[in-house]
Design a protein around this motif. Structure first.
Motif, PDB file in Angstrom:
ATOM      1  N   ARG A  31       0.833  -1.211   0.000  1.00 17.58           N
ATOM      2  CA  ARG A  31       0.000   0.000   0.000  1.00 17.58           C
ATOM      3  C   ARG A  31       0.860   1.250   0.000  1.00 17.58           C
ATOM      4  N   LEU A  32       1.951   1.232   0.769  1.00 18.80           N
ATOM      5  CA  LEU A  32       2.848   2.396   0.790  1.00 18.80           C
ATOM      6  C   LEU A  32       3.541   2.583  -0.551  1.00 18.80           C
ATOM      7  N   ALA A  33       3.787   1.476  -1.243  1.00 17.87           N
ATOM      8  CA  ALA A  33       4.490   1.565  -2.526  1.00 17.87           C
ATOM      9  C   ALA A  33       3.551   1.880  -3.677  1.00 17.87           C
ATOM     10  N   ALA A  34       2.256   1.592  -3.503  1.00 16.17           N
ATOM     11  CA  ALA A  34       1.317   1.696  -4.624  1.00 16.17           C
ATOM     12  C   ALA A  34       1.108   3.139  -5.067  1.00 16.17           C
ATOM     13  N   GLN A  35       1.184   4.082  -4.147  1.00 10.83           N
ATOM     14  CA  GLN A  35       0.945   5.490  -4.479  1.00 10.83           C
ATOM     15  C   GLN A  35       2.206   6.297  -4.205  1.00 10.83           C
ATOM     16  N   ASP A  36       2.737   6.912  -5.240  1.00  8.09           N
ATOM     17  CA  ASP A  36       3.966   7.699  -5.084  1.00  8.09           C
ATOM     18  C   ASP A  36       3.627   9.080  -4.543  1.00  8.09           C
ATOM     19  N   ALA A  37       3.123   9.114  -3.304  1.00  8.02           N
ATOM     20  CA  ALA A  37       2.699  10.362  -2.689  1.00  8.02           C
ATOM     21  C   ALA A  37       3.898  11.099  -2.088  1.00  8.02           C
ATOM     22  N   GLN A  38       3.783  12.395  -2.061  1.00  5.33           N
ATOM     23  CA  GLN A  38       4.848  13.191  -1.463  1.00  5.33           C
ATOM     24  C   GLN A  38       4.945  12.939   0.046  1.00  5.33           C
ATOM     25  N   LEU A  39       3.804  12.709   0.683  1.00  4.71           N
ATOM     26  CA  LEU A  39       3.781  12.476   2.133  1.00  4.71           C
ATOM     27  C   LEU A  39       3.077  11.160   2.415  1.00  4.71           C
ATOM     28  N   LEU A  90       1.869   9.285   5.678  1.00  3.75           N
ATOM     29  CA  LEU A  90       1.650   9.633   7.087  1.00  3.75           C
ATOM     30  C   LEU A  90       1.040   8.439   7.822  1.00  3.75           C
ATOM     31  N   LEU A  91       1.718   7.974   8.854  1.00  2.36           N
ATOM     32  CA  LEU A  91       1.202   6.904   9.699  1.00  2.36           C
ATOM     33  C   LEU A  91       0.829   7.512  11.043  1.00  2.36           C
ATOM     34  N   CYS A  92      -0.481   7.522  11.330  1.00  2.00           N
ATOM     35  CA  CYS A  92      -0.974   8.184  12.538  1.00  2.00           C
ATOM     36  C   CYS A  92      -1.741   7.170  13.382  1.00  2.00           C
ATOM     37  N   ALA A  93      -1.176   6.807  14.533  1.00  2.00           N
ATOM     38  CA  ALA A  93      -1.780   5.783  15.396  1.00  2.00           C
ATOM     39  C   ALA A  93      -1.169   5.884  16.784  1.00  2.00           C
ATOM     40  N   PRO A  94      -1.824   5.274  17.795  1.00  2.00           N
ATOM     41  CA  PRO A  94      -1.235   5.260  19.139  1.00  2.00           C
ATOM     42  C   PRO A  94       0.098   4.519  19.153  1.00  2.00           C
ATOM     43  N   ALA A  95       0.785   4.624  20.274  1.00  2.00           N
ATOM     44  CA  ALA A  95       2.076   3.956  20.431  1.00  2.00           C
ATOM     45  C   ALA A  95       1.911   2.443  20.291  1.00  2.00           C
ATOM     46  N   LEU A 123      -4.119  16.041   0.008  1.00  2.00           N
ATOM     47  CA  LEU A 123      -5.062  14.989  -0.352  1.00  2.00           C
ATOM     48  C   LEU A 123      -5.682  15.270  -1.716  1.00  2.00           C
ATOM     49  N   LEU A 124      -6.096  16.522  -1.943  1.00  2.00           N
ATOM     50  CA  LEU A 124      -6.710  16.893  -3.214  1.00  2.00           C
ATOM     51  C   LEU A 124      -5.731  16.749  -4.365  1.00  2.00           C
ATOM     52  N   ALA A 125      -4.442  16.973  -4.086  1.00  2.00           N
ATOM     53  CA  ALA A 125      -3.422  16.869  -5.131  1.00  2.00           C
ATOM     54  C   ALA A 125      -2.936  15.438  -5.328  1.00  2.00           C
ATOM     55  N   GLY A 126      -3.473  14.491  -4.548  1.00  2.00           N
ATOM     56  CA  GLY A 126      -3.033  13.105  -4.644  1.00  2.00           C
ATOM     57  C   GLY A 126      -1.653  12.879  -4.065  1.00  2.00           C
ATOM     58  N   GLU A 127      -1.228  13.753  -3.148  1.00  2.88           N
ATOM     59  CA  GLU A 127       0.121  13.675  -2.581  1.00  2.88           C
ATOM     60  C   GLU A 127       0.127  13.229  -1.128  1.00  2.88           C
ATOM     61  N   LEU A 128      -1.012  12.677  -0.651  1.00  2.00           N
ATOM     62  CA  LEU A 128      -1.091  12.211   0.737  1.00  2.00           C
ATOM     63  C   LEU A 128      -1.573  10.764   0.763  1.00  2.00           C
TER      64      LEU A 128
END
Length: 839
Positions: free
Chosen positions: A31-39, A41-46, A162-167
């Protein structure tokens, strides 16, 4: 993604060491490799494996790249400190420019891909640091890709990205381990962990990787709730130290509640704006996991909640439960209010709320399991304090097949007679008769008494008591199917369906559809049964709740249709799904799941697993205090079916005769409501056992009236099986019409779609006995021996498997060779495959 033999250009030496007992997560890496996004972001608890996933992802990259890994450790570092770390990694000095420009200058014009990792980005960064990163993302350096792990969503302009497809963003639900990964991790850390502890650990952690590791660190405890030392220290450092005292105290309180929301927190902490406090906890990623897709209800992750509960006093917890109870009952969430009243030590209030539950409540979600659990926690005096409570408990016990308890409960309704008015007297007596009618039907001992009670109840039940009316009609229909009058079932089911639709009860419409499907299965109308089943799934899908009780039953019926059609893989999936749901809500219908799995394993030749499923079924029924005769007969019947597939016919006749005694004579029982063909199938197995022992005349004496009975009752599927058995009997008696009877039976089975039956009786073209009638060339025992010979078993192994002596195996082998016209076992196997006797 790198391929085998290809060296990744991102050197592992530039990355942190992967943890011991690392469980790869290739789907997330993809999933991380599928989209060549600029950012990214992994957001989750410890503890959800954010850093490890970024590490794993970078190790798969094949493109030449520069990796810069900055561990910010959640500290609110000023931009100058971050720039200093970055410059040190690059071997350069920080340019004398404003922080945002200096950051861009250091990363620009590198001539290769740059992976900049900001690991554990702070939840409360200085404003200057957020500005630097925001401007860096706005600049969109073509060679830069940013990988960020964070516990609190940063205040960057994420909507623009997100709108630019970079997230590309992953949250806790997406980062959590799935069940298979959870099992692999447990296997690496504590491979001897019992199945019960594994299940408890999964329920507690829900894919939280750190929770599993901390529970199993070093030596696995005897219970996942038995040793929280490491978990306590972890939460102190990684969670509580990052919360304000007010936030921490709120979290301690919420850990006592089964679910929480902003409105509930506002009710609990009116003086300090509880809703805003709760929103802060959500923003801090304080292990408040969503319970619905709308983000309204949450609950503290069970493993975390269990660890934090002791942080407030027992008196404070009681006050909290009482306050939550009032809020839940005001919102109409009765079951939650009952649970909170019990937690607060207020059983009288819980019993009072229990009386408010609606008529269809028992059949929804996992409410049956809830009622049975509350019965264990509430004093008997309260459960028996009103007729309404007695009726609710009695219906729950009847649905659970706990018939002795139900009978005792129903008898206590007499304590409330006489009622103050004749109208109330008639209503109470009518409810008593409805309960007694269903109880008598479930006991299967007197069809006439069950019908009498149900019909008299229907004459006097008021219209608003529609649930007992509907269940009386359902019972009358099921009694008709079980007592040899299936043609009488349809009118009762039609009336019940009308009531369910008039009341707008999707749950009871599905419940009646299950009876209608059972009637269609008896008649062999499998296409109509499948259509009705799909309609029922669609009806349940209209409800917002997950109705495990109904869904479990639907999946198990679907599995039965798959077995009939010989779709074994589809059947296995449906069986496991339905069985899991049925066990979760304590539905005795789970018995169908175990029976289906036993049949499935037997068809695959996995006889040990088949018997194991039957033993587990018996254990589960014992644990759930199910009335013994509700399940013992059908378990014995399925065990005999498995033995028949093994060719162990000598064991079947004694068991079949014991079962037969219940269904003959002046006090004959009717068939169990859930297994209306049990006595007929038992008679079929008895006849086949007699045939295998060489008593064809006795077998014919049983099969002829059985075939007439099937024809009279329009039991087409069972009739096909009886005709095939009768054809084999006639063949043993030398009757010339045997071939024609078998041909007709197989053609009928094919028209019905009974491919599971056809597998056992493969059809061939032609006539005569040389090639066209080989299905009966070998006895069942000889075919069992031949199958094991084909699988490479030795004579001694075959004897042990079939519980016969080696000499008997040799005798069977000689007969097989003689009948097939060969001299060696290898020739026998090849010849059998040619004739279609082996697949």
């Amino acid at each position: 993604m790198h391929r085998p033999g290809q060296t990744p250009h991102v050197l592992p030496s530039r990355l942190p060491r992967l943890p011991p007992a690392h469980v790869p997560r290739p789907q997330l890496v993809d999933r991380l490799a599928a989209q060549d996004a600029q950012l990214r972001l992994l957001c989750a608890p410890a503890g959800f494996g954010k850093s490890v996933l970024l590490n794993e992802f970078l190790r798969t990259q094949t493109e030449s790249a520069l990796v810069i890994w900055l561990n910010l450790a959640g500290q609110p570092l000023p931009p100058e400190h971050v720039l200093a770390q970055l410059a040190a990694e690059l071997g350069e000095t920080v340019p004398s420019l404003p922080a945002a420009q200096a950051l861009q200058h250091l990363l620009a014009h590198r001539g290769e891909r740059i992976w900049l990792v900001l690991d554990d980005y702070p939840g409360h960064p200085p404003a200057g640091l957020d500005d630097c990163i925001d401007q860096l993302l706005a600049r969109a350096l073509p060679e830069l890709r940013l990988l960020v792990s964070v516990r609190q969503r940063p205040a960057w302009n994420l909507p623009r990205l997100l709108l630019a497809g970079e997230l590309l963003e992953l949250d806790a639900n997406q980062l959590a381990l799935d069940r298979q990964q959870h099992e692999r991790l447990v296997d690496q850390l504590a491979p001897k962990t019992s199945a019960a502890l594994r299940e408890e650990l999964w329920q507690e952690t829900e894919g939280w990787c750190a929770g599993v590791r901390l529970h199993l660190s070093g030596k696995a405890p005897t219970s996942s709730s038995g040793n929280h030392c490491w978990l306590k220290e972890y939460l102190d450092h990684e969670l509580l130290n990052r919360l304000s005292p007010e936030e921490a105290n709120c979290l301690f309180a919420l850990s006592h509640l089964p679910k929480v929301s902003a409105d509930l927190c506002q009710h609990l902490w009116e003086d300090s704006d509880g809703a805003e406090l709760f929103e802060r906890l959500l923003a801090r990623q304080a292990f408040c996991m969503p319970l619905d897709e709308h983000g309204t209800w949450y609950r503290v992750l069970p493993a975390v909640a269990r660890t934090l509960r002791h942080r407030i006093s027992e008196a404070a917890a009681t006050r909290l439960h009482l306050s939550a109870c009032r809020m839940f009952i005001a919102a109409g969430q009765v079951e939650d209010a009952i649970e909170q009243a019990l937690c607060a030590g207020q059983p009288e209030a819980a019993a009072n709320y229990l009386e408010r539950l609606g008529q269809e409540w028992l059949t929804g979600e996992q409410h049956l399991a809830h009622l049975l659990a509350w019965r264990a926690r509430l004093p008997a005096a309260l459960l028996e304090s009103t007729p309404r409570l007695l009726c609710l408990n009695a219906w729950g016990l009847l649905i659970s097949w706990r018939l002795d308890e139900a009978e005792a409960c129903i008898a206590k309704l007499g304590h409330f007679l006489p009622q103050p008015t004749s109208l109330r007297n008639r209503k109470l007596l009518a409810n008593w008769q409805a309960l007694n009618g269903v109880l008598t039907a479930l006991r299967s001992q007197s069809a006439a008494n069950a019908q009498l009670h149900c019909r008299e109840a229907l004459e006097h039940l008021p219209e608003h008591d529609w649930m007992p009316i509907l269940l009386c009609y359902s019972s009358l229909a099921r009694v008709a199917m079980s007592s040899g009058a299936p043609e009488e079932a349809q009118p009762h089911l039609h009336k019940a369906l009308e009531i369910a639709r008039r009341q707008g009860s999707l749950l009871f419409e599905v419940l009646i559809n299950l009876d209608r499907i059972r009637l269609l299965l008896l008649r062999g109308e499998f296409g109509r049964a499948q259509n009705l089943l799909e309609q029922s799934f669609a009806l349940i899908g209209q409800r917002k709740q997950v109705d495990s009780l109904m869904l479990g039953r639907l999946h198990l019926i679907q599995a039965e249709l798959h077995l009939i059609a010989d779709r074994l893989d589809d059947a296995e999936r449906a069986l496991h799904t339905g069985l899991e749901q049925a066990l979760g809500c304590l539905d005795p219908f789970a018995l169908h799941g175990f029976l289906g799995l036993a049949e499935l394993h037997a068809r695959r030749g996995q006889f040990d697993q088949a018997y194991q499923e039957l033993r587990e079924a018996e254990r589960q029924m014992h644990c759930r205090q199910v009335w013994r005769y509700s399940y013992s007969g059908v378990l014995h019947l399925q065990s005999m079916r498995v033995q028949g597939r093994q060719g162990r016919w000598e064991r079947i006749e004694p068991a079949a005769l014991r079962i037969q005694r219940y269904f003959i004579g002046e006090r004959a029982w009717m068939a169990p409501l859930d297994y209306p063909t049990l006595p007929l199938r038992n008679q079929l197995l008895l006849a086949r056992a007699q045939l295998e022992s060489g008593r064809a005349e006795q077998a014919e004496a049983l099969l002829q009236p059985l075939l007439e009975h099937c024809h009279l009752l329009q039991l087409a599927p069972l009739g096909c099986e009886v005709r095939l058995a009768l054809a084999a009997t006639w063949r043993a008696l030398g009757r010339t019409e045997a071939c024609e009877l078998q041909r007709q039976a197989l053609e009928h089975a094919e028209r019905l779609g009974m491919h599971g039956l056809l597998r056992d009786y493969p059809r061939r073209d032609g006539t005569g006995t040389a090639e066209g009638d080989q299905a009966s060339l070998l006895s069942q025992r000889e075919r069992a021996v031949l199958q094991l010979l084909a699988e490479g078993f030795s004579n001694q192994e075959i004897g042990g498997y079939l519980f016969i002596s080696v000499n008997t195996v040799k005798t069977h082998t000689k007969k097989i060779n003689s009948k097939l016209g060969v001299k060696r076992r290898t020739q026998a196997v090849m010849r059998a495959k040619t004739l279609g006797l082996l697949v």
